[in-house]
Design a protein around this motif. Structure first.
Motif, PDB file in Angstrom:
ATOM      1  N   THR A   1      16.238 -26.976  15.381  1.00  0.00           N
ATOM      2  CA  THR A   1      15.209 -26.688  14.392  1.00  0.00           C
ATOM      3  C   THR A   1      15.794 -26.140  13.099  1.00  0.00           C
ATOM      4  O   THR A   1      15.443 -26.576  12.007  1.00  0.00           O
ATOM      5  N   THR A   2      16.713 -25.179  13.223  1.00  0.00           N
ATOM      6  CA  THR A   2      17.269 -24.515  12.037  1.00  0.00           C
ATOM      7  C   THR A   2      18.627 -25.074  11.629  1.00  0.00           C
ATOM      8  O   THR A   2      19.077 -24.834  10.512  1.00  0.00           O
ATOM      9  N   GLY A   3      19.304 -25.778  12.551  1.00  0.00           N
ATOM     10  CA  GLY A   3      20.654 -26.254  12.286  1.00  0.00           C
ATOM     11  C   GLY A   3      21.724 -25.209  12.501  1.00  0.00           C
ATOM     12  O   GLY A   3      22.912 -25.471  12.301  1.00  0.00           O
ATOM     13  N   ALA A   4      21.346 -23.998  12.921  1.00  0.00           N
ATOM     14  CA  ALA A   4      22.302 -22.894  13.064  1.00  0.00           C
ATOM     15  C   ALA A   4      23.291 -23.154  14.208  1.00  0.00           C
ATOM     16  O   ALA A   4      22.910 -23.633  15.284  1.00  0.00           O
ATOM     17  N   LEU A   5      24.557 -22.829  13.965  1.00  0.00           N
ATOM     18  CA  LEU A   5      25.595 -22.926  14.986  1.00  0.00           C
ATOM     19  C   LEU A   5      25.435 -21.773  15.971  1.00  0.00           C
ATOM     20  O   LEU A   5      25.402 -20.605  15.572  1.00  0.00           O
ATOM     21  N   ILE A   6      25.330 -22.090  17.249  1.00  0.00           N
ATOM     22  CA  ILE A   6      25.205 -21.072  18.290  1.00  0.00           C
ATOM     23  C   ILE A   6      26.576 -20.741  18.861  1.00  0.00           C
ATOM     24  O   ILE A   6      26.926 -19.581  19.048  1.00  0.00           O
TER      25      ILE A   6
ATOM     26  N   LEU B   1      21.062 -29.205  19.827  1.00  0.00           N
ATOM     27  CA  LEU B   1      22.008 -30.298  19.642  1.00  0.00           C
ATOM     28  C   LEU B   1      23.335 -29.865  20.244  1.00  0.00           C
ATOM     29  O   LEU B   1      23.762 -28.722  20.079  1.00  0.00           O
ATOM     30  N   PHE B   2      23.982 -30.783  20.923  1.00  0.00           N
ATOM     31  CA  PHE B   2      25.327 -30.578  21.441  1.00  0.00           C
ATOM     32  C   PHE B   2      26.185 -31.668  20.812  1.00  0.00           C
ATOM     33  O   PHE B   2      25.882 -32.857  20.963  1.00  0.00           O
TER      34      PHE B   2
ATOM     35  N   PHE C   1      36.613 -29.206  13.564  1.00  0.00           N
ATOM     36  CA  PHE C   1      35.724 -28.073  13.802  1.00  0.00           C
ATOM     37  C   PHE C   1      34.573 -28.071  12.801  1.00  0.00           C
ATOM     38  O   PHE C   1      34.659 -28.672  11.729  1.00  0.00           O
ATOM     39  N   ALA C   2      33.511 -27.354  13.142  1.00  0.00           N
ATOM     40  CA  ALA C   2      32.396 -27.162  12.214  1.00  0.00           C
ATOM     41  C   ALA C   2      32.900 -26.432  10.977  1.00  0.00           C
ATOM     42  O   ALA C   2      33.726 -25.527  11.065  1.00  0.00           O
ATOM     43  N   GLN C   3      32.377 -26.837   9.812  1.00  0.00           N
ATOM     44  CA  GLN C   3      32.789 -26.230   8.535  1.00  0.00           C
ATOM     45  C   GLN C   3      32.173 -24.858   8.317  1.00  0.00           C
ATOM     46  O   GLN C   3      32.717 -24.059   7.585  1.00  0.00           O
ATOM     47  N   GLY C   4      31.006 -24.613   8.880  1.00  0.00           N
ATOM     48  CA  GLY C   4      30.313 -23.353   8.633  1.00  0.00           C
ATOM     49  C   GLY C   4      29.342 -23.041   9.746  1.00  0.00           C
ATOM     50  O   GLY C   4      29.453 -23.564  10.848  1.00  0.00           O
ATOM     51  N   SER C   5      28.354 -22.214   9.429  1.00  0.00           N
ATOM     52  CA  SER C   5      27.427 -21.728  10.445  1.00  0.00           C
ATOM     53  C   SER C   5      26.173 -22.588  10.574  1.00  0.00           C
ATOM     54  O   SER C   5      25.267 -22.239  11.323  1.00  0.00           O
ATOM     55  N   ASN C   6      26.118 -23.712   9.843  1.00  0.00           N
ATOM     56  CA  ASN C   6      24.973 -24.611   9.943  1.00  0.00           C
ATOM     57  C   ASN C   6      25.472 -26.046  10.029  1.00  0.00           C
ATOM     58  O   ASN C   6      26.477 -26.390   9.391  1.00  0.00           O
ATOM     59  N   ILE C   7      24.789 -26.872  10.798  1.00  0.00           N
ATOM     60  CA  ILE C   7      25.242 -28.245  10.990  1.00  0.00           C
ATOM     61  C   ILE C   7      25.302 -29.019   9.668  1.00  0.00           C
ATOM     62  O   ILE C   7      26.108 -29.924   9.503  1.00  0.00           O
ATOM     63  N   PHE C   8      24.473 -28.615   8.699  1.00  0.00           N
ATOM     64  CA  PHE C   8      24.499 -29.289   7.404  1.00  0.00           C
ATOM     65  C   PHE C   8      25.717 -28.908   6.565  1.00  0.00           C
ATOM     66  O   PHE C   8      25.959 -29.511   5.519  1.00  0.00           O
TER      67      PHE C   8
ATOM     68  N   GLY D   1      23.269 -35.287   4.324  1.00  0.00           N
ATOM     69  CA  GLY D   1      22.309 -34.255   4.737  1.00  0.00           C
ATOM     70  C   GLY D   1      22.532 -32.954   3.997  1.00  0.00           C
ATOM     71  O   GLY D   1      21.592 -32.295   3.550  1.00  0.00           O
ATOM     72  N   SER D   2      23.795 -32.574   3.831  1.00  0.00           N
ATOM     73  CA  SER D   2      24.131 -31.351   3.112  1.00  0.00           C
ATOM     74  C   SER D   2      23.697 -31.450   1.659  1.00  0.00           C
ATOM     75  O   SER D   2      23.123 -30.523   1.093  1.00  0.00           O
ATOM     76  N   GLY D   3      23.958 -32.601   1.029  1.00  0.00           N
ATOM     77  CA  GLY D   3      23.559 -32.805  -0.363  1.00  0.00           C
ATOM     78  C   GLY D   3      22.048 -32.795  -0.524  1.00  0.00           C
ATOM     79  O   GLY D   3      21.515 -32.231  -1.476  1.00  0.00           O
ATOM     80  N   LEU D   4      21.344 -33.402   0.433  1.00  0.00           N
ATOM     81  CA  LEU D   4      19.889 -33.438   0.392  1.00  0.00           C
ATOM     82  C   LEU D   4      19.307 -32.038   0.503  1.00  0.00           C
ATOM     83  O   LEU D   4      18.392 -31.680  -0.249  1.00  0.00           O
ATOM     84  N   MET D   5      19.849 -31.229   1.412  1.00  0.00           N
ATOM     85  CA  MET D   5      19.379 -29.852   1.555  1.00  0.00           C
ATOM     86  C   MET D   5      19.617 -29.066   0.272  1.00  0.00           C
ATOM     87  O   MET D   5      18.775 -28.292  -0.178  1.00  0.00           O
ATOM     88  N   GLY D   6      20.782 -29.270  -0.366  1.00  0.00           N
ATOM     89  CA  GLY D   6      21.086 -28.594  -1.624  1.00  0.00           C
ATOM     90  C   GLY D   6      20.138 -29.016  -2.725  1.00  0.00           C
ATOM     91  O   GLY D   6      19.663 -28.191  -3.515  1.00  0.00           O
TER      92      GLY D   6
END
Length: 199
Positions: free
Chosen positions: A74-79, A110-111, A119-126, A180-185
């Motif tokens: 829902t939020t895209g947050a990295l768990i 999401l898995f 690795f993930a770039q940050g704390s959100n999937i975007f 997706g990242s650009g769209l969110m921005g």
């Protein structure tokens, strides 16, 4: 005595009802390039105390070294993110990865499976992944760090204790994360602009 026995049966039935929907799933496939991302969607109807999500496809260096991450859909947050955890279930070998979770609240998740060191770039999937933006290299031509040249493309993910799960039919290329990242921005910029115009 009869009352206690009936209460015990009711408790057992209730416990069975809470776990009846929890199921096991297995998905597998092949990735083409070093920066592809495999995404599995799964859901929990109720809070769960024993969710396991893991790979067992490394097969002692037959296939690529996977990195896994767990995200709030829902939020895209990295768990959580994991490079090597081969202690979750039989059949895993040393570079397999995943999670055994003592508690996970009801919701959608999401898995993701990526190749080391993506690795993930940050704390959100975007925020994307570290190999985003690189020209895709077929695994047959790529020397994976810490693993070698021409690693197999096969991946397999297992889930236990979840209510439903499905996999994206095709691994998501890095360009989609960047889009997706650009769209969110852009959405954030338009919102900020609208607020400043209203003021």
């Amino acid at each position: 005595m009869k009352k206690i026995f009936c209460s015990a049966l009711f408790c057992l039935a209730l416990a069975g009802a809470n776990t009846a929907n929890a199921a096991a799933f297995t998905f597998d496939g092949n990735i083409a390039n070093h920066n592809d991302i495999v995404t599995i969607n799964f859901s929990l109807i109720n809070d769960a105390n024993n969710v396991k999500v893991w790979t067992d496809s490394f097969q002692s260096a037959t296939n690529f070294d996977p990195i896994t991450a767990l995200w709030n859909k829902t939020t895209g947050a990295l768990i959580a993110q994991n490079d090597d955890n081969a202690s979750i279930a039989p059949g895993q070998t040393w570079y397999d990865s995943g999670f055994a979770l003592d508690f996970l609240e009801a919701g959608d998740y999401l898995f993701t499976v990526a190749t080391y060191p993506n690795f993930a770039q940050g704390s959100n999937i975007f925020d994307g992944f570290q190999l985003d933006g690189q020209t895709p290299i077929p695994l047959s031509q790529w020397t994976q760090p810490a693993n070698g040249f021409n690693m197999g493309t096969y991946w397999r993910v297992n889930l236990e204790g979840v209510d439903s799960a499905n996999v994206n039919a095709v691994p998501v290329p890095a360009a989609v994360w960047l889009f997706g990242s650009g769209l969110m921005g852009l959405l954030g910029f338009n919102r900020k602009r609208a607020q400043s115009l209203a003021a």
